[in-house]
Design a protein around this motif. Structure first.
Motif, mmCIF file in Angstrom:
data_model
loop_
_atom_site.group_PDB
_atom_site.id
_atom_site.type_symbol
_atom_site.label_atom_id
_atom_site.label_comp_id
_atom_site.label_asym_id
_atom_site.label_seq_id
_atom_site.Cartn_x
_atom_site.Cartn_y
_atom_site.Cartn_z
ATOM 1 N N THR A 180 31.723 -10.511 110.796
ATOM 2 C CA THR A 180 33.463 -10.544 111.165
ATOM 3 C C THR A 180 33.352 -11.528 110.522
ATOM 4 O O THR A 180 34.726 -12.207 110.915
ATOM 5 C CB THR A 180 33.843 -11.106 112.039
ATOM 6 O OG1 THR A 180 32.916 -9.631 112.546
ATOM 7 C CG2 THR A 180 35.125 -10.217 112.724
ATOM 8 N N ILE A 187 41.739 -8.294 109.813
ATOM 9 C CA ILE A 187 40.897 -7.174 110.609
ATOM 10 C C ILE A 187 42.063 -6.572 109.706
ATOM 11 O O ILE A 187 41.348 -5.369 109.631
ATOM 12 C CB ILE A 187 41.584 -7.856 111.479
ATOM 13 C CG1 ILE A 187 40.215 -8.402 112.573
ATOM 14 C CG2 ILE A 187 41.239 -6.228 112.704
ATOM 15 C CD1 ILE A 187 38.867 -8.393 112.310
ATOM 16 N N CYS A 198 39.979 -5.245 106.966
ATOM 17 C CA CYS A 198 38.532 -4.110 107.578
ATOM 18 C C CYS A 198 38.955 -2.746 107.807
ATOM 19 O O CYS A 198 38.876 -1.533 107.668
ATOM 20 C CB CYS A 198 38.065 -4.791 108.810
ATOM 21 S SG CYS A 198 36.885 -5.930 107.948
ATOM 22 N N ALA A 199 40.550 -3.055 108.384
ATOM 23 C CA ALA A 199 41.112 -1.370 109.038
ATOM 24 C C ALA A 199 41.537 -1.400 107.524
ATOM 25 O O ALA A 199 40.991 0.418 107.684
ATOM 26 C CB ALA A 199 42.422 -2.004 109.654
ATOM 27 N N TYR A 251 36.160 0.440 113.805
ATOM 28 C CA TYR A 251 35.681 -0.844 112.927
ATOM 29 C C TYR A 251 34.856 -1.293 114.533
ATOM 30 O O TYR A 251 36.423 -1.594 115.473
ATOM 31 C CB TYR A 251 36.748 -1.361 112.206
ATOM 32 C CG TYR A 251 35.695 -2.571 112.501
ATOM 33 C CD1 TYR A 251 34.919 -3.835 111.170
ATOM 34 C CD2 TYR A 251 36.879 -3.924 113.703
ATOM 35 C CE1 TYR A 251 35.176 -4.328 110.837
ATOM 36 C CE2 TYR A 251 36.827 -5.267 113.139
ATOM 37 C CZ TYR A 251 35.284 -5.400 111.410
ATOM 38 O OH TYR A 251 35.120 -6.673 111.860
ATOM 39 N N THR A 274 33.645 -4.929 115.923
ATOM 40 C CA THR A 274 32.796 -6.422 115.837
ATOM 41 C C THR A 274 31.820 -6.745 116.680
ATOM 42 O O THR A 274 32.301 -5.619 118.240
ATOM 43 C CB THR A 274 33.713 -7.118 115.190
ATOM 44 O OG1 THR A 274 32.934 -8.600 115.391
ATOM 45 C CG2 THR A 274 34.941 -7.273 116.241
ATOM 46 N N ALA A 300 40.200 -9.205 116.109
ATOM 47 C CA ALA A 300 40.238 -8.744 116.651
ATOM 48 C C ALA A 300 40.857 -7.948 118.198
ATOM 49 O O ALA A 300 41.472 -7.103 117.665
ATOM 50 C CB ALA A 300 39.022 -7.728 116.507
ATOM 51 N N GLY A 336 44.254 -5.839 117.167
ATOM 52 C CA GLY A 336 43.386 -4.378 117.307
ATOM 53 C C GLY A 336 43.921 -3.394 117.999
ATOM 54 O O GLY A 336 44.643 -2.395 117.403
ATOM 55 N N SER A 391 45.098 -0.247 116.503
ATOM 56 C CA SER A 391 45.120 1.226 116.797
ATOM 57 C C SER A 391 46.672 2.284 117.028
ATOM 58 O O SER A 391 46.462 3.471 116.266
ATOM 59 C CB SER A 391 44.464 1.265 117.681
ATOM 60 O OG SER A 391 42.963 0.841 117.708
ATOM 61 N N ILE A 396 40.191 -0.254 116.676
ATOM 62 C CA ILE A 396 39.673 -2.184 116.186
ATOM 63 C C ILE A 396 39.114 -2.184 117.345
ATOM 64 O O ILE A 396 39.663 -2.334 118.435
ATOM 65 C CB ILE A 396 40.301 -3.390 115.776
ATOM 66 C CG1 ILE A 396 41.462 -2.348 114.376
ATOM 67 C CG2 ILE A 396 39.941 -4.534 115.535
ATOM 68 C CD1 ILE A 396 40.836 -2.727 112.887
#
Ligand code: NAP
Length: 322
Positions: free
Chosen positions: A218, A222, A225-226, A235, A237, A248, A252, A256, A263
């Motif tokens: 990580t 984020i 990563c998304a 995703y 972590t 996150a 996250g 979403s 996430i």
């Protein structure tokens, strides 16, 4: 008994091999003669004494002076309230919270332990608890892994990654592993379909998308990563930079809502899936990757090797008894 003791936070120089008293058994504990123990990232954090670990183990100096959570050994004695085990049983488990594994003997709560299959060596058993639980809980519980998916594991060559690839293979997924160049041959030999050297390529910017990402490091934004997730991708972590983990956790849920991508952060449920790991091991589906084993007096060297990230799989220490 012999143990690796530390009385102040610092580098591996503060780890000393000492002769000390055996631990005293409580009613709900078993006394384990330790045959093997492995190193986790948490041990290194507790050794170095970053703020979070000082809040856990003492602000100025460590309260618990023997590190080591993932142990395997034989039960020597049981407390009067212990129901599951008896002397002579071969067990393993994650004792984090009380630690004490870098020693010839340690006490542990019975619900932290599982019986070790006869065919599993002590070294293999000590490699399993934290890393394999994180892999299972990340891929299966949070990640809902299923066949046909494209999976990426970031930080693939360490403890979690080397369990995760074997467990993921059982679901028939296509797996990409990200790690340093020196570990890529090992990743290929373990069954990774594609490998990425993180020094050469950023997996969040290579234009590819993945249905599931398991991140052990990580270390990237984020949002990036998304972006590397396909539609409806997840995703997960398991650990890494504290700032990124907070990102996150806080962002996250919003990502979403706006993107239909999830996430998620794994909060380790210690020892939850040891019985499942026993099944996987006994059926030959998963085999721990062991770096070492080292001897008890080599623990400082083993920690340095781990801290440099030079290890492959799990760094394991064997404890010999005279
Ligand atoms: N969620 C929880 O409740 C919980 C509980 C316990 C532990 N944890 C976390 O779980 C993780 C344990 O992972 P582990 O045992 O697999 O660690 P590990 O054995 O240290 O493996 C990490 C791997 O990542 C590689 N790596 C380093 N930098 C990288 C980068 N920039 N990009 C990609 N890979 C990189 C390392 O190789 P090189 O060094 O060669 O690059 C190493 O092979 C830790 O993050 C720990 O904090 C979480």
């Amino acid at each position: 008994m012999k143990a690796i003791v530390y009385t102040r936070y610092g580098t591996t120089d503060v780890l000393e091999l000492k002769e000390i008293d055996k631990p005293i058994l409580k009613d709900n504990e078993v006394l384990i003669k330790v045959y093997a123990v492995s190193i986790n990232d948490w041990d290194l954090g507790l050794l170095q004494g970053d703020l979070i670990n000082r809040l856990i183990n003492g602000l100025l100096k460590p309260k618990i002076k023997i590190l080591g959570s993932d142990v395997a050994g034989r039960i020597e004695a049981v407390g009067k309230n212990v129901k599951k085990f008896q002397p002579g049983d071969e067990v393993y488990g994650d004792l984090s919270g009380s630690w004490g594994g870098f020693a010839e003997y340690v006490c542990g709560r019975e619900n932290a332990l599982a019986l070790k299959p006869v065919s599993m060596s002590y070294e293999e058993a000590a490699a399993i608890p934290q890393a394999a639980m994180l892999a299972i809980q990340g891929l299966c519980d949070k990640g809902q892994i299923h066949s046909g998916q494209k999976l990426l594991i970031n930080g693939a060559g360490g403890g979690v990654g080397t369990f995760a690839v074997q467990i993921a293979k059982l679901s028939g997924v296509e797996i990409t592993g990200v790690d340093s160049s020196g570990k890529l041959d090992m990743l290929r030999s373990m069954g990774f379909d594609h490998v990425i050297d993180y020094a050469q390529e950023d997996f969040t910017k290579n234009g590819k998308c993945y249905d599931l990402i398991l991140d052990v490091k990580t270390n990237r934004s984020i949002f990036n990563c998304a972006r590397a997730l396909c539609l409806n991708g997840i995703y997960v972590t398991v650990g890494g930079s504290m700032g990124r983990l907070l990102q996150a956790l806080l962002l996250g849920p919003w990502i979403s809502i706006i993107s239909k991508k999830k996430i998620l952060v794994v909060s380790l449920k210690q020892n939850k899936d040891l019985a499942y790991m026993n099944e996987l091991f006994e059926s030959g589906k998963v085999k721990p990757v062991i770096d070492g084993p080292y001897k008890l007096d080599e623990v400082p060297k083993a920690f340095r090797h781990f801290g440099e990230g030079a290890h492959k799989g799990k760094v394991v220490i064997t404890i010999e008894h005279n």
